[in-house]
Design an enzyme around this catalytic site. Sequence first.
Site, PDB file in Angstrom:
ATOM      1  N   GLU A  87       0.897  -1.179   0.229  1.00 55.22           N
ATOM      2  CA  GLU A  87      -0.020  -0.083  -0.085  1.00 55.22           C
ATOM      3  C   GLU A  87       1.003   1.258  -0.010  1.00 55.22           C
ATOM      4  O   GLU A  87       0.603   2.389   0.615  1.00 55.22           O
ATOM      5  CB  GLU A  87      -0.898   0.110   1.194  1.00 55.22           C
ATOM      6  CG  GLU A  87      -1.933  -1.239   1.128  1.00 55.22           C
ATOM      7  CD  GLU A  87      -2.967  -1.167   2.190  1.00 55.22           C
ATOM      8  OE1 GLU A  87      -3.017  -0.472   2.885  1.00 55.22           O
ATOM      9  OE2 GLU A  87      -3.958  -2.118   1.831  1.00 55.22           O
ATOM     10  N   GLU A 123      -4.909  -9.472   0.451  1.00 56.52           N
ATOM     11  CA  GLU A 123      -5.630  -9.135   1.876  1.00 56.52           C
ATOM     12  C   GLU A 123      -6.953  -9.212   1.661  1.00 56.52           C
ATOM     13  O   GLU A 123      -7.545  -8.641   0.809  1.00 56.52           O
ATOM     14  CB  GLU A 123      -5.387  -7.974   2.587  1.00 56.52           C
ATOM     15  CG  GLU A 123      -3.940  -7.861   3.164  1.00 56.52           C
ATOM     16  CD  GLU A 123      -3.643  -6.274   3.776  1.00 56.52           C
ATOM     17  OE1 GLU A 123      -4.726  -5.644   3.712  1.00 56.52           O
ATOM     18  OE2 GLU A 123      -2.568  -6.012   3.942  1.00 56.52           O
TER      19      GLU A 123
END
Length: 379
Positions: free
Chosen positions: A201, A298
């Site tokens: 991220e 995820e």
Amino acid sequence: MGHPEKSEWLRLQQKSQKKYRFIVAAIGIIVLLCVVGGVGYAYLMKNKGAEINSDNNIDVSNDDKKSGDPTANGQTYFTWDKKPVNLTITPNPALKKAFYGINYGPVNATFPGCTNTLGDVIEDVKLISQLTNRIRLYGMDCHMSDWTLEAIKLLKLDMTIVPTIWVDDNDTTYKRQHDTLIDMVKKYGIDNIDGVSVGNEVLFRKEVTPEKLYGRMADVRKEINSMGFNKKLPVFTSDLGSNVDAAYVAANDIMWANVHPYFGGVPVEQAGQWTFDFFNENDVKPAKAAGKDAIISEVGWPTAGASESAAVASIPNLQTFLNTFVCDANKLNTKYYYFETFDTPWKERTWTKLEGSWGLFYDDRSLKPGITIPDCLVG
Ligand SMILES: *[C@@H]1O[C@H](CO)[C@@H](O)[C@H](O)[C@H]1NC(C)=O
Ligand SMILES: *[C@@H]1O[C@H](CO)[C@@H](O)[C@H](O)[C@H]1NC(C)=O
Ligand SMILES: CC(=O)N[C@H]1CO[C@H](CO)[C@@H](O)[C@@H]1O
């Protein structure tokens, strides 16, 4: 469903900025912030001025000396609370090997604190090995990755990891993480490594430019794949599933996408289907068009913390999500790393209850009460 990804992005981005200002102002610490469920192993430097000994960065555990020679016979490993570790795995009937992969953040492994031990990692891996054969990790600090490989070796398990070189806006972090990864690869080889993630991220947090990140990925790819191993190690980053453009596709050997129905504000009953739809549309399609594989890095559901519109955190809702996602994903051959194994109290202390409450297990390795692991084996 229109373009949920765009509004999601903006909303999360605004949230992130608010939170950042709050933390910096209120506590006055340096926090490299990441807001989505995939909060990685950010480094919390309580004391900005503190000298961090470069040895300490890598050589931090109280167990390190005891485990200097990992092959030594009769070695006893201890967890942080001094419990001896038995290398025999006693199967827990409540656990099923139902997950394609799982995300794992060892307790007490927050740089530069690093009060975790190899013993803890062994206990964790004993448990994780009953859920999956694949582990994704968020960083190289505090031995979190090399000790996971060590535990796999000591327990004689047929398991693989995906380590991450944690990337933030600090070049020192990158160098330390990068060098530790290279040392690990030299020491353990890559038989038990499925690929290397450079950052998690990072683009979402805008900590480095895409060009800089992709450059690092290319360097790491070249470096590892010129070390003479008998397989090619895929190199990639992982980012929000919505954060995909042509350059992103081109830079990744495999597309890794964090897909969070919770942050999409989706009611839990629809979260499984939403995940498949979102992932297919935003990630699988562009990956396939480029002849590449796509993996959900995820996906999960929290059990406590603030609601996100129609998404409500609770243990029954986690169960609903498990029931409506895991076995369907296995049937569809969707590859995913469940988020995550254990609750992470440090994230709760640093950010919010929500950030710390995504575990199937509490941080003491007990399964959350009332949770039934789905029974649908994956290979
Ligand atoms: C480890 O656990 C196994 C299974 O419970 C047991 O048979 C064995 O004796 C234990 N070993 C030690 C050293 O305690
Ligand atoms: C980068 O991280 C190192 C420790 O890893 C720290 O000493 C240094 O102050 C950091 N630099 C910035 C600009 O925050
Ligand atoms: C030494 C140390 O930091 N121990 C901590 C490890 O994590 C557990 C569970 O979160 C804490 O209770 C300990 O204090």
